[in-house]
Scaffold this active site. Structure first.
Site, mmCIF file in Angstrom:
data_model
loop_
_atom_site.group_PDB
_atom_site.id
_atom_site.type_symbol
_atom_site.label_atom_id
_atom_site.label_comp_id
_atom_site.label_asym_id
_atom_site.label_seq_id
_atom_site.Cartn_x
_atom_site.Cartn_y
_atom_site.Cartn_z
ATOM 1 N N SER A 73 0.825 -1.196 0.000
ATOM 2 C CA SER A 73 0.000 0.000 0.000
ATOM 3 C C SER A 73 0.866 1.256 0.000
ATOM 4 O O SER A 73 1.780 1.391 0.810
ATOM 5 C CB SER A 73 -0.906 -0.022 1.229
ATOM 6 N N GLY A 74 0.580 2.165 -0.890
ATOM 7 C CA GLY A 74 1.328 3.419 -0.977
ATOM 8 C C GLY A 74 2.546 3.320 -1.873
ATOM 9 O O GLY A 74 3.305 4.278 -1.994
ATOM 10 N N THR A 88 -1.670 2.641 -8.021
ATOM 11 C CA THR A 88 -2.761 3.362 -8.682
ATOM 12 C C THR A 88 -2.208 4.425 -9.623
ATOM 13 O O THR A 88 -2.673 4.581 -10.745
ATOM 14 C CB THR A 88 -3.675 3.997 -7.616
ATOM 15 N N ASN A 143 -1.187 5.493 3.138
ATOM 16 C CA ASN A 143 -1.354 6.155 1.847
ATOM 17 C C ASN A 143 -2.539 7.115 1.940
ATOM 18 O O ASN A 143 -3.616 6.733 2.373
ATOM 19 C CB ASN A 143 -1.613 5.071 0.779
ATOM 20 N N SER A 177 -5.423 5.748 -0.599
ATOM 21 C CA SER A 177 -5.271 4.296 -0.663
ATOM 22 C C SER A 177 -6.513 3.662 -1.308
ATOM 23 O O SER A 177 -7.644 3.979 -0.962
ATOM 24 C CB SER A 177 -5.091 3.758 0.747
ATOM 25 N N SER A 178 -6.256 2.773 -2.260
ATOM 26 C CA SER A 178 -7.376 2.086 -2.903
ATOM 27 C C SER A 178 -7.938 1.097 -1.896
ATOM 28 O O SER A 178 -7.219 0.257 -1.381
ATOM 29 C CB SER A 178 -6.896 1.327 -4.137
ATOM 30 N N GLY A 197 -2.860 -2.768 -2.128
ATOM 31 C CA GLY A 197 -1.542 -3.356 -1.888
ATOM 32 C C GLY A 197 -1.476 -4.101 -0.562
ATOM 33 O O GLY A 197 -2.342 -3.948 0.319
ATOM 34 N N GLU A 247 -0.769 -4.908 3.028
ATOM 35 C CA GLU A 247 -0.675 -3.931 4.110
ATOM 36 C C GLU A 247 -0.686 -4.595 5.482
ATOM 37 O O GLU A 247 -1.312 -5.634 5.683
ATOM 38 C CB GLU A 247 -1.792 -2.882 4.001
HETATM 39 N N1 ATP Z 1 5.057 8.179 -10.067
HETATM 40 C C1 ATP Z 1 4.733 8.948 -9.051
HETATM 41 N N2 ATP Z 1 5.095 10.238 -9.067
HETATM 42 C C2 ATP Z 1 4.745 11.044 -8.057
HETATM 43 N N3 ATP Z 1 4.087 10.633 -6.968
HETATM 44 C C3 ATP Z 1 3.707 9.348 -6.896
HETATM 45 C C4 ATP Z 1 4.005 8.437 -7.933
HETATM 46 N N4 ATP Z 1 3.512 7.251 -7.577
HETATM 47 C C5 ATP Z 1 2.928 7.406 -6.369
HETATM 48 N N5 ATP Z 1 3.043 8.664 -5.959
HETATM 49 C C6 ATP Z 1 2.568 9.206 -4.685
HETATM 50 O O1 ATP Z 1 2.322 8.156 -3.808
HETATM 51 C C7 ATP Z 1 0.976 8.156 -3.356
HETATM 52 C C8 ATP Z 1 0.464 6.738 -3.209
HETATM 53 O O2 ATP Z 1 0.411 6.124 -4.444
HETATM 54 P P1 ATP Z 1 -0.763 5.146 -4.874
HETATM 55 O O3 ATP Z 1 -2.017 5.634 -4.395
HETATM 56 O O4 ATP Z 1 -0.573 4.862 -6.286
HETATM 57 O O5 ATP Z 1 -0.380 3.881 -4.025
HETATM 58 P P2 ATP Z 1 -0.988 2.455 -4.133
HETATM 59 O O6 ATP Z 1 0.125 1.522 -4.422
HETATM 60 O O7 ATP Z 1 -2.081 2.455 -5.066
HETATM 61 O O8 ATP Z 1 -1.509 2.213 -2.695
HETATM 62 P P3 ATP Z 1 -2.769 1.438 -2.205
HETATM 63 O O9 ATP Z 1 -2.455 0.005 -2.280
HETATM 64 O O10 ATP Z 1 -2.975 1.879 -0.848
HETATM 65 O O11 ATP Z 1 -3.847 1.827 -3.085
HETATM 66 C C9 ATP Z 1 0.230 8.908 -4.380
HETATM 67 O O12 ATP Z 1 -0.850 9.528 -3.800
HETATM 68 C C10 ATP Z 1 1.268 9.906 -4.862
HETATM 69 O O13 ATP Z 1 1.296 11.029 -4.003
HETATM 70 MG MG MG Z 2 -4.017 2.225 -4.971
#
Ligand code: ATP
Ligand code: MG
Length: 1107
Positions: free
Chosen positions: A110-111, A115, A160, A163-164, A390, A392
């Site tokens: 997660s994070g 996404t 996050n 977070s999804s 993700g 967690e």
């Molecule tokens: N390529 C990137 N460039 C800039 N910031 C990013 C990038 N990827 C992720 N982030 C930052 O990290 C944060 C978390 O990313 P994201 O929501 O994609 O995580 P996740 O893997 O989907 O987590 P979860 O499993 O909780 O959904 C985003 O809100 C963003 O601020």
């Molecule tokens: Mg996500």
């Protein structure tokens, strides 16, 4: 040039190594150092062969601009520095050009940035695929589905901020050209417990905060909401505001996205109403109320909130209130209703809120799918993008985390299956020399969870379905029994049974050693959440709502469709959908993005090596590199390989007759590819280094270009030649036509010139002949003239001579006659008396007269007095005799004629004679009257009984009885009157009744006036002062004017011995009472045909128009 500048190789300006396969030496430390070095230089992407490692930078980097998209477009994977775009491009092109369905598997805890990565992939594909109004709309809808789903399905967690809280798999569908057609989204188990309760430092789903911050006052009023978060029990307050997140702005983005995706206004409103209802549900509170039987019954504390909810959703308040206080259990036709205590009421409330929200979420996904689904039924190519919650680990991990982590476990499994296990097995299968590389296979953990007989999920289901009291503790007990010996399962009981002591393990917990680390799960709530029970009373209450959306969310509430069968448990549902997903993914060509989280603080620039190390380990990245390094980057069956590259070698191009493998051997030998770069498997060729493949691809591209040039050349040659031939043919036709035309023109010119010359010559010749002829003619004429003159002279001379001769002869004869006469007279004088001459003369005269009369006797004309014939006069000297004779003869025959007449006829002729004397040559009417006999009594008064009275009144002889028109002197109109003339009187009587109107003694008649024209108007003037004259003179018109005037004249003459004056004039005066009126006749009124008309012009003028 611009393109050339950015054309860097993976190896150019490389920070660390771009591809871990090239890392030397390869161990955990160098691996992490390489990642860190690159991370510190903003290079967040690194390859392991074709797998992309992405380290979350936690800040926005300028590497996703449209220019970057252009850079990576249609470039080989290893051509530029590692980027998520390179992977996206590779996947898209392989889908478009090689017709292989793709899936993009994004994993990480997660994070870690899954996404974000999925959105980057989608936006890249949207940017490079086809364009056009329709395609753009599809793209826009696909992209805009993200903000909507994120608002409802994402939340701030401690790990996050976005977070999804649901799993999402999206299939983007393309047509054969690679243009997007639409998409299908599948969602996996939303973490709905978050709706009613959030762990410390976390938030509820974004949409609640967005609605309260972003909605207009009007909308809030409509939804009976207040802007203040603290008003709502379901919203955690300690982290209601997230740094850098503008909920109000995001609300507008979501509304806009909903519109783009195709939500109708009323649909969007309904959705917000459901959200509001959920929020307000949290504010319903219960209080205990003692009942007679000593049991506590819950009652709603403040019914205001309930009332508002009911108004919002159109549910009968009493129904909902009852559903919160009672529970009806139906078993085998028996209905038992029990009261709910306060705790149960709260449970029911929360269950309703969770269900309402999660069902709304599923409805949203379906609604979006409806909008974005492909409209055509043609075969589609598919690119699946998997972005799941993700892995967690929280302080308190519950059923949801268990499910989420299980899902991640399965994804790791598919990664292992496809990259580590399957790859190694394939080498062995294909007979390639291979030294096995060890790796951790998490299949055992998957089995611990999902095994159908003794997996944790199966145990949970079993426990849920078991009769008797079922609690989370009994479930744990069961786990302790069944899984005690499993090496990845731990609990206080199992540990102690194994005589191990771990005080970190609390009582009501179990721990699973996941591939990514140990997670301690609180067993509390497992049974409940797995059961996912909603009291039937509540679902029925919801079904009764007039709110169509809410009603549709609870179909089981329909009493007609009561299903006593238990619905499948949440766990088994999830397991089944994950299994389907895995099966689906295995049919597609996988592309991996492995996201790594550099720190736990969501902060930029911090690279926590221990944290990264942990992730690298459990993701098995090192093993991945090892397998890559030992193995072959690329493999392909011989047939497609030969088909793809056969144009690179003369022997294989265009057709290879032998087996495909031999063809590939010949091809590789010809291309002088080093033998260590490839191996021949049983059915496939294995290429060790991607660069070899790229070289092949480059050669192929070059060769294709050459071939295209060749085709182009031949085509152009053919086109030019056919064009030339056509042009030549056309030119010949044109030339032929032109020549014909030119010759025609020349011929016409020559012809017309010849004609001109000819005509000149002919003219000249003709003139010459004419001249000659004229000359000849003149000569002839001259000769004739001369001859004529000559003959004339001669003739005149001859005439003169003849005349002279004749004169002389005459003179001779006269002289001779005179002389002879003289001689005879001298000789016979003595024989004649002196008066004989006179006697002869008289005799001769007598004879002639005698002859004249005798001849006249035979030539006499007829006895008709009007016969004008008379024989012509034979002798001039009888002229006067002849005329006299004519006169006498005429008088004689007239007398003869007259002698035939009777007395009556004589009278008539006398009258006619009188008329002729009076009117001949004076009145134009006269000639027409000559032929008419004068009848006098036209009206037979004696015979007509109508006029008996009239007849009796008249004693005298009637001379005229006729109907006349009496002209009214006042206006010129006429009335019919009977006109009677007797010896002494003139009478006027009414035509119809016969009554006498006027009687005038003839002595009083002084004059009759009429015009000279062809009309029957006449005036009778009366003696001034006489009795009859008191009314004035009469003005009549009659068809028998001439007869009447004549008879009047004659009667007057015979009775009074006075001649009646008859005035013929076109203008005369008529006495009218005291005045005199002038009657004027004018010529030329054609209006009434041949009938004269009379008109009173003014006081003194009566105008008669005569045609
Ligand atoms: N390529 C990137 N460039 C800039 N910031 C990013 C990038 N990827 C992720 N982030 C930052 O990290 C944060 C978390 O990313 P994201 O929501 O994609 O995580 P996740 O893997 O989907 O987590 P979860 O499993 O909780 O959904 C985003 O809100 C963003 O601020
Ligand atoms: Mg996500």
């Amino acid at each position: 040039m611009a393109k050339m500048e950015v054309k860097t190789s993976l190896l150019d300006n490389m920070i660390g190594v771009g591809d871990m396969v090239l890392l030397e030496p390869l161990n955990e430390e160098t691996f992490i150092n390489n990642l860190k070095k690159r991370f510190d230089h903003n290079e967040i992407y690194t390859y392991i062969g074709s797998v992309v490692i992405s380290v979350n930078p936690y800040r926005s980097l300028p590497i996703y601009s449209p220019e970057k998209v252009e850079d990576y477009r249609n470039r080989n994977f290893y051509e530029l520095s590692p980027h998520i775009f390179a992977l996206s491009d590779e996947a898209y092109r392989s889908l478009r050009d090689q017709d292989k369905d793709q899936c993009i598997l994004i994993t990480g805890e997660s994070g870690a940035g899954k996404t974000e990565a999925s959105k980057l992939v989608m936006s890249y594909v949207a940017a490079v695929c086809g364009k056009g109004a329709e395609v753009n709309q599809v793209k826009e809808q696909l992209l805009q589905s993200n903000p909507v789903l994120e608002a409802f399905g994402n939340a701030k967690t401690v790990r996050n901020d976005n977070s999804s809280r649901f799993g999402k798999y999206m299939d983007i569908e393309f047509d054969f050209k690679g243009d997007p057609l639409g998409g299908v989204i599948s969602n996996y188990l939303l973490e709905k417990s978050r709706v009613v309760k959030q762990p410390r430092g976390e938030r509820n789903f974004h949409v609640f905060y967005q609605l309260l911050s972003g909605a207009s006052e009007e909308l809030l009023n409509k939804l009976t909401l207040e802007r203040d978060f603290s008003r709502y029990n379901y919203l955690s307050l300690d982290s209601a505001k997230v740094n850098g997140v503008d909920d109000a702005a995001n609300f507008r983005t979501v509304r806009n996205a909903m519109q783009i995706v195709g939500f109708m206004d009323h649909e969007a409103e309904s959705v917000l109403e459901v959200v509001a209802a959920v929020l307000k549900l949290g504010n319903i509170e219960f209080k205990p109320e003692s009942r007679v039987n000593g049991l506590d019954e819950s009652k709603i504390k403040d019914k205001n909130e309930l009332k508002e909810i009911c108004e919002l959703t159109g549910i009968d308040q009493s129904v909902l209130e009852r559903a919160f206080s009672f529970r009806t259990v139906e078993a085998k036709q028996e209905k038992v209703s029990t009261t709910l205590n306060v705790a149960q009421a709260y449970y029911a409330r929360d269950a309703l809120a969770k269900n309402l929200y999660s069902r709304l979420f599923s409805w949203l996904v379906n609604r979006i799918n409806e909008s974005i689904k492909a409209q055509t039924k043609v075969r589609k190519k598919v690119m699946g993008v998997l972005d799941i919650y993700g892995f967690e680990i929280f302080e308190d991990n519950s059923f949801e985390q268990f499910i989420i982590n299980y899902c991640n476990e399965k994804l790791q499994q598919i990664f292992i299956e496809l990259t580590l296990k399957e790859e190694q097995e394939e080498y062995i299968r294909e007979g390639i020399e291979w030294t096995h590389i060890d790796y951790f296979n998490n299949a055992i953990i998957c089995d611990l969870i999902e095994n159908n007989t003794n997996g944790i999920l199966a145990m949970l289901d079993e426990e849920c379905l078991r009769p008797g009291t079922v609690t989370d503790e009994t479930f744990l007990e069961k786990l302790n029994q069944v899984c005690a010996t499993h090496q990845h399962f731990e609990s206080r009981m199992s540990k102690s049974s194994r005589f191990l002591n771990d005080t970190s393990l609390p009582h009501s917990c179990f721990r699973i050693q996941h591939y990514a680390g140990k997670v301690l799960y609180q067993v509390e709530g497992f049974v409940d959440k797995n059961n996912d029970l909603l009291y039937r009373d509540l679902s029925q209450a919801m079904w009764k709502a007039s709110h169509t959306l809410i009603k549709s969310l609870f179909p089981e509430g329909n009493p007609a469709k009561i299903n006593l069968k238990r619905p499948p448990t949440a766990g088994s549902q999830f397991k089944a959908s994950v299994a389907t997903l895995m099966k689906n993914l295995q049919t597609k060509n996988p592309n991996y993005i492995r996201c790594i989280k550099p720190n736990d603080k969501k902060a930029a620039h911090i690279f926590n090596e221990a944290l990264v190390c942990h992730q690298i380990r459990y993701l098995g990245l090192l093993e991945n590199v090892r397998v890559r390094r030992a193995g072959y980057a690329f493999r392909q069956a011989y047939e497609p390989c030969l088909e793809r590259y056969k144009m690179l070698c003369k022997q294989t191009w265009p057709h290879w007759k032998g087996p495909a493998r031999a063809g590939v051997e010949v091809l590789f030998n010809e291309l002088e590819i080093p033998v260590e770069e490839y191996s021949f498997g049983r059915s496939k060729i294995f290429i060790r280094n991607p660069r070899t493949l790229f070289k092949l691809e480059d050669l192929r591209k070059q060769r294709l270009e050459d071939l295209a040039t060749l085709i182009q050349k031949i085509y152009r040659g053919w086109k030019c030649r056919t064009h030339f031939l056509l042009m030549r043919k056309s030119q010949i036709v044109v030339a032929a036509w032109y020549r014909r035309y030119a010759q025609q023109k020349r011929y016409q010119q020559i012809k017309s010139s010849a004609l001109v010359i000819q005509s000149y010559i002919r003219g000249w010749k003709a003139r010459k002949i004419l001249r000659e002829l004229k000359h000849q003619k003149r000569c002839e004429e001259a000769a004739t003239t001369i001859a004529a003159y000559w003959h004339g002279t001669q003739a005149r001379r001859e005439l003169k001579r003849l005349k002279e001769e004749a004169r002389r002869k005459h003179a001779v004869a006269v002289i001779w006659a005179y002389w002879l006469g003289l001689k005879v007279r001298r000789e016979y004088r003595k024989f004649f008396r002196a008066n004989a001459g006179k006697k002869i003369y008289e005799f001769t005269l007598q004879r002639i007269v005698q002859k004249y009369f005798l001849e006249m006797k035979n030539k006499m004309p007829s006895l008709s007095p009007i016969d004008k014939n008379w024989p012509s006069r034979p002798y001039l000297f009888l002229d006067s005799t002849h005329k006299e004779l004519k006169r006498i003869f005429h008088l004689w025959r007239c007398k003869k004629y007259r002698d035939q007449f009777t007395d009556q006829q004589k009278l008539i002729y006398e009258e006619k004679l009188e008329a002729s004397e009076l009117f001949k040559d004076k009145k134009a009417l006269y000639p027409s009257s000559v032929g008419q006999p004068f009848q006098g009594a036209y009206l037979e008064i004696n015979k007509n009984p109508k006029y008996k009275k009239l007849k009796d009144a008249i004693e005298e002889k009637i001379i005229i009885a006729e109907v006349v028109n009496k002209i009214n002197r006042a206006n010129g109109k006429s009335t019919s009157r009977i006109f009677l003339l007797t010896n002494n009187n003139l009478l006027l009587a009414d035509q119809k009744s016969g009554q006498i109107k006027s009687e005038v003694p003839l002595v009083d008649v002084t004059k009759v006036s009429m015009s000279s024209q062809n009309d029957g108007f006449f005036a009778i003037h009366l003696k001034e002062g006489s009795e009859a004259a008191s009314k004035g003179d009469f003005l009549f018109s009659s068809d028998h004017l001439i007869e009447m005037a004549t008879k009047l004249y004659r009667t007057t003459l015979s009775q009074t011995k006075q001649k009646l004056s008859i005035e013929i004039s076109d203008e005369f005066l008529v006495q009218f009472r005291q005045d005199k009126v002038c009657v004027k006749f004018i010529q030329g009124n054609q209006k009434n045909g041949s009938v004269p008309t009379c008109k009173r012009k003014n006081n003194r003028l009566l105008e008669v128009a005569v045609p």
